[in-house]
Each structure stands twice: as structure tokens, then as C-alpha cells.
Design a protein around this motif. Structure first.
Motif, PDB file in Angstrom:
ATOM      1  N   ASP A   1      54.059  38.172  39.097  1.00  0.00           N
ATOM      2  CA  ASP A   1      54.441  36.819  38.664  1.00  0.00           C
ATOM      3  C   ASP A   1      53.674  35.767  39.439  1.00  0.00           C
ATOM      4  O   ASP A   1      53.208  34.766  38.886  1.00  0.00           O
ATOM      5  CB  ASP A   1      55.946  36.609  38.847  1.00  0.00           C
ATOM      6  CG  ASP A   1      56.785  37.538  37.990  1.00  0.00           C
ATOM      7  OD1 ASP A   1      56.242  38.059  36.987  1.00  0.00           O
ATOM      8  OD2 ASP A   1      57.957  37.751  38.324  1.00  0.00           O
ATOM      9  N   LEU A   2      53.520  35.991  40.744  1.00  0.00           N
ATOM     10  CA  LEU A   2      52.831  35.043  41.608  1.00  0.00           C
ATOM     11  C   LEU A   2      51.363  34.921  41.221  1.00  0.00           C
ATOM     12  O   LEU A   2      50.818  33.820  41.120  1.00  0.00           O
ATOM     13  CB  LEU A   2      52.958  35.496  43.066  1.00  0.00           C
ATOM     14  CG  LEU A   2      52.586  34.519  44.177  1.00  0.00           C
ATOM     15  CD1 LEU A   2      53.378  33.227  44.054  1.00  0.00           C
ATOM     16  CD2 LEU A   2      52.836  35.159  45.531  1.00  0.00           C
ATOM     17  N   VAL A   3      50.744  36.060  40.958  1.00  0.00           N
ATOM     18  CA  VAL A   3      49.337  36.058  40.557  1.00  0.00           C
ATOM     19  C   VAL A   3      49.161  35.365  39.207  1.00  0.00           C
ATOM     20  O   VAL A   3      48.217  34.597  39.009  1.00  0.00           O
ATOM     21  CB  VAL A   3      48.784  37.501  40.511  1.00  0.00           C
ATOM     22  CG1 VAL A   3      47.427  37.543  39.822  1.00  0.00           C
ATOM     23  CG2 VAL A   3      48.676  38.063  41.922  1.00  0.00           C
ATOM     24  N   SER A   4      50.087  35.611  38.281  1.00  0.00           N
ATOM     25  CA  SER A   4      49.978  34.972  36.955  1.00  0.00           C
ATOM     26  C   SER A   4      50.118  33.458  37.057  1.00  0.00           C
ATOM     27  O   SER A   4      49.535  32.715  36.262  1.00  0.00           O
ATOM     28  CB  SER A   4      51.031  35.547  35.999  1.00  0.00           C
ATOM     29  OG  SER A   4      52.334  35.167  36.397  1.00  0.00           O
ATOM     30  N   MET A   5      50.880  32.968  38.045  1.00  0.00           N
ATOM     31  CA  MET A   5      50.991  31.524  38.267  1.00  0.00           C
ATOM     32  C   MET A   5      49.659  30.938  38.751  1.00  0.00           C
ATOM     33  O   MET A   5      49.328  29.799  38.464  1.00  0.00           O
ATOM     34  CB  MET A   5      52.069  31.222  39.319  1.00  0.00           C
ATOM     35  CG  MET A   5      53.486  31.486  38.890  1.00  0.00           C
ATOM     36  SD  MET A   5      54.648  31.067  40.247  1.00  0.00           S
ATOM     37  CE  MET A   5      56.124  31.898  39.706  1.00  0.00           C
ATOM     38  N   MET A   6      48.898  31.747  39.509  1.00  0.00           N
ATOM     39  CA  MET A   6      47.663  31.260  40.112  1.00  0.00           C
ATOM     40  C   MET A   6      46.486  31.253  39.137  1.00  0.00           C
ATOM     41  O   MET A   6      45.588  30.417  39.243  1.00  0.00           O
ATOM     42  CB  MET A   6      47.284  32.137  41.311  1.00  0.00           C
ATOM     43  CG  MET A   6      48.245  32.086  42.468  1.00  0.00           C
ATOM     44  SD  MET A   6      47.809  33.337  43.714  1.00  0.00           S
ATOM     45  CE  MET A   6      46.151  32.841  44.186  1.00  0.00           C
ATOM     46  N   LEU A   7      46.471  32.210  38.197  1.00  0.00           N
ATOM     47  CA  LEU A   7      45.310  32.390  37.326  1.00  0.00           C
ATOM     48  C   LEU A   7      45.491  31.652  36.003  1.00  0.00           C
ATOM     49  O   LEU A   7      46.623  31.460  35.540  1.00  0.00           O
ATOM     50  CB  LEU A   7      45.095  33.881  37.055  1.00  0.00           C
ATOM     51  CG  LEU A   7      44.823  34.748  38.288  1.00  0.00           C
ATOM     52  CD1 LEU A   7      44.742  36.219  37.885  1.00  0.00           C
ATOM     53  CD2 LEU A   7      43.535  34.323  38.982  1.00  0.00           C
ATOM     54  N   PRO A   8      44.408  31.234  35.358  1.00  0.00           N
ATOM     55  CA  PRO A   8      44.500  30.610  34.034  1.00  0.00           C
ATOM     56  C   PRO A   8      45.183  31.536  33.034  1.00  0.00           C
ATOM     57  O   PRO A   8      45.096  32.767  33.143  1.00  0.00           O
ATOM     58  CB  PRO A   8      43.022  30.380  33.651  1.00  0.00           C
ATOM     59  CG  PRO A   8      42.288  30.350  34.952  1.00  0.00           C
ATOM     60  CD  PRO A   8      43.024  31.286  35.867  1.00  0.00           C
ATOM     61  N   ASP A   9      45.867  30.943  32.039  1.00  0.00           N
ATOM     62  CA  ASP A   9      46.665  31.725  31.088  1.00  0.00           C
ATOM     63  C   ASP A   9      45.859  32.778  30.339  1.00  0.00           C
ATOM     64  O   ASP A   9      46.387  33.832  29.987  1.00  0.00           O
ATOM     65  CB  ASP A   9      47.339  30.790  30.071  1.00  0.00           C
ATOM     66  CG  ASP A   9      48.391  29.911  30.734  1.00  0.00           C
ATOM     67  OD1 ASP A   9      48.892  30.303  31.803  1.00  0.00           O
ATOM     68  OD2 ASP A   9      48.701  28.837  30.183  1.00  0.00           O
TER      69      ASP A   9
ATOM     70  N   ALA B   1      44.280  40.941  40.754  1.00  0.00           N
ATOM     71  CA  ALA B   1      45.569  40.525  41.313  1.00  0.00           C
ATOM     72  C   ALA B   1      45.570  40.650  42.834  1.00  0.00           C
ATOM     73  O   ALA B   1      46.027  39.750  43.544  1.00  0.00           O
ATOM     74  CB  ALA B   1      46.687  41.362  40.703  1.00  0.00           C
ATOM     75  N   ASP B   2      45.053  41.780  43.338  1.00  0.00           N
ATOM     76  CA  ASP B   2      45.010  41.989  44.789  1.00  0.00           C
ATOM     77  C   ASP B   2      44.116  40.947  45.461  1.00  0.00           C
ATOM     78  O   ASP B   2      44.449  40.417  46.524  1.00  0.00           O
ATOM     79  CB  ASP B   2      44.499  43.395  45.110  1.00  0.00           C
ATOM     80  CG  ASP B   2      45.544  44.466  44.831  1.00  0.00           C
ATOM     81  OD1 ASP B   2      46.700  44.106  44.550  1.00  0.00           O
ATOM     82  OD2 ASP B   2      45.192  45.664  44.889  1.00  0.00           O
ATOM     83  N   SER B   3      42.980  40.657  44.841  1.00  0.00           N
ATOM     84  CA  SER B   3      42.064  39.662  45.396  1.00  0.00           C
ATOM     85  C   SER B   3      42.709  38.280  45.442  1.00  0.00           C
ATOM     86  O   SER B   3      42.601  37.558  46.441  1.00  0.00           O
ATOM     87  CB  SER B   3      40.788  39.621  44.560  1.00  0.00           C
ATOM     88  OG  SER B   3      39.899  38.646  45.058  1.00  0.00           O
ATOM     89  N   ALA B   4      43.422  37.925  44.351  1.00  0.00           N
ATOM     90  CA  ALA B   4      44.099  36.620  44.296  1.00  0.00           C
ATOM     91  C   ALA B   4      45.201  36.540  45.344  1.00  0.00           C
ATOM     92  O   ALA B   4      45.383  35.513  46.006  1.00  0.00           O
ATOM     93  CB  ALA B   4      44.674  36.400  42.899  1.00  0.00           C
ATOM     94  N   LEU B   5      45.939  37.643  45.520  1.00  0.00           N
ATOM     95  CA  LEU B   5      47.028  37.677  46.497  1.00  0.00           C
ATOM     96  C   LEU B   5      46.485  37.553  47.921  1.00  0.00           C
ATOM     97  O   LEU B   5      47.053  36.839  48.762  1.00  0.00           O
ATOM     98  CB  LEU B   5      47.800  38.983  46.336  1.00  0.00           C
ATOM     99  CG  LEU B   5      49.269  39.017  46.752  1.00  0.00           C
ATOM    100  CD1 LEU B   5      50.062  37.900  46.117  1.00  0.00           C
ATOM    101  CD2 LEU B   5      49.872  40.371  46.391  1.00  0.00           C
ATOM    102  N   GLN B   6      45.382  38.233  48.197  1.00  0.00           N
ATOM    103  CA  GLN B   6      44.768  38.141  49.527  1.00  0.00           C
ATOM    104  C   GLN B   6      44.292  36.717  49.812  1.00  0.00           C
ATOM    105  O   GLN B   6      44.473  36.212  50.925  1.00  0.00           O
ATOM    106  CB  GLN B   6      43.596  39.116  49.627  1.00  0.00           C
ATOM    107  CG  GLN B   6      44.030  40.567  49.792  1.00  0.00           C
ATOM    108  CD  GLN B   6      42.866  41.523  49.674  1.00  0.00           C
ATOM    109  OE1 GLN B   6      42.229  41.637  48.635  1.00  0.00           O
ATOM    110  NE2 GLN B   6      42.558  42.220  50.753  1.00  0.00           N
TER     111      GLN B   6
END
Length: 198
Positions: free
Chosen positions: A88-96, A105-110
Motif C-alpha cells: 500500500d505504501l509503495v502504491s501511494m509513492m508511485l504513479p497510478d 517496490a523494494d527499491s521504492a521502500l529503501q
């Protein structure tokens, strides 16, 4: 690490963690473009078994991002996140229209945790006038108990009681299933308090 901090020492420590955590919450808000708030941080001495009874069950599988703090003080920041909430957190960060993949997802979370921790440390450095740097984030997926115990042992903390320093984040009044922990090397808390209480 001593286990009998005075009320004043705990208040000073809580204030510095509160300031750092507030900066981290602001950064998280900007990243996901949603209002994120933080409660008063948790700072207390706990026995290992109490950690798993009061915070999270030992066998709960989580994702954790580990960042080491180096320089004038040493320790580890540990960002833990529930598996579903990490998506959910990653989907909030990335464009729809961004296709989801574990690697992305791991890269965005890091990157998110890297920004959180450095926002935290920038605020702390201004208060303490100390030089602190961070390592590259490392992502781990394992049971909460295995991650926590290995981090504390790596930081040379073998006491029966451990200090839990934790920030929790909230969105629209609901707790986000994630927490930012700080695990200091022995003696670091005492050094921080000496700087801040002179």
C-alpha cells in the motif's frame, strides 16, 4: 547501557527523538502526498519477552529496512513494515499507471526509508552539533524476532533488558502498520545526554 535513567534524562531523550521523528513524518507526508502525523515516541526499557508480547509477536513475518548510523555516534535505524502495508505504501509513492513489481517496490521502500532516516538525523545533528552519516539501506524479510535479536546482538547489546526507541506514524487517525526503531551502540545514549544536558 544503564537501565535507570532519570525522568529528566528520559524527557530530554524523548524530545530529541520527537523532533527527529517529526521531521521524518513530514518527509513521509511529502512522499506519499497525504497527511502523516506521529505520536509521542516510545522510549522504555523492556525485557526481550515483553517486546514480543507488547509490540509484535516474535514469529510475525515483516519487511525491515536497516540503515546504519556512523560518525560521531553509532547505531542502527530499523524501519519495520507489515507485508500488506508495504504494498500500500509503495502504491501511494508511485504513479497510478506504474506496473507493480517486487524489485521496484523494494527499491521504492529503501528510498523512502533513506529519506526518513536522513530527515531524522538532519534534525538531530542540528541539536547536537555532531557529524552523522548513514549507510546504504538494506532490506530484509524475516520474522520480527529474528530481525530484532540479530540487530541488538550486532550492536553489542546483550543485556536482559533493552531500550526500545520507536516512532509510530498515523494517517487520518489510523496507525500505519510501520515503525521506525533506533538501536544505539552501548554508551551512545549516555554521550547524547551529556551533549544535550550541559
Amino acid at each position: 547501557m544503564k537501565s535507570n535513567y532519570s525522568a529528566m534524562e528520559l524527557d530530554v531523550l524523548k524530545e530529541i527523538i520527537n523532533i527527529g521523528g517529526g521531521h521524518a513524518a513530514t518527509s513521509l507526508s511529502q512522499l506519499i502526498d497525504k497527511p502523516v502525523h506521529m505520536t509521542v515516541p516510545v522510549i522504555e526499557m523492556m525485557a526481550y519477552e515483553d517486546v514480543y508480547e507488547q509490540i509484535m509477536a516474535e514469529e510475525t513475518v515483516i519487511k525491515a529496512i536497516v540503515i546504519k548510523m556512523m560518525g560521531d555516534a553509532e547505531g542502527v535505524f530499523l524501519f519495520t513494515v507489515d507485508q500488506q502495508f508495504s504494498k500500500d505504501l509503495v502504491s501511494m509513492m508511485l504513479p497510478d499507471d506504474t506496473p507493480y513489481s517486487e524489485a521496484m517496490a523494494d527499491s521504492a521502500l529503501q528510498e523512502l526509508v533513506n529519506i526518513l532516516v536522513n530527515s531524522f538525523l538532519n534534525a538531530v545533528m542540528k541539536l547536537m552539533d555532531r557529524n552523522l552519516v548513514t549507510s546504504v539501506p538494506l532490506i530484509i524479510e524475516d520474522m520480527f524476532g529474528a530481525i530484532m535479536s540479530s540487530i541488538y546482538i550486532e550492536q553489542n547489546q546483550y543485556d536482559d533488558s533493552i531500550m526500545i526507541i520507536k516512532n509510530e506514524f498515523y494517517y487520518l487517525g489510523d496507525r500505519l502498520e510501520s515503525s521506525l526503531y533506533f538501536v544505539p551502540k552501548p554508551g551512545i545514549i549516555e554521550k547524547m545526554l551529556q551533549v544535550l544536558t550541559v
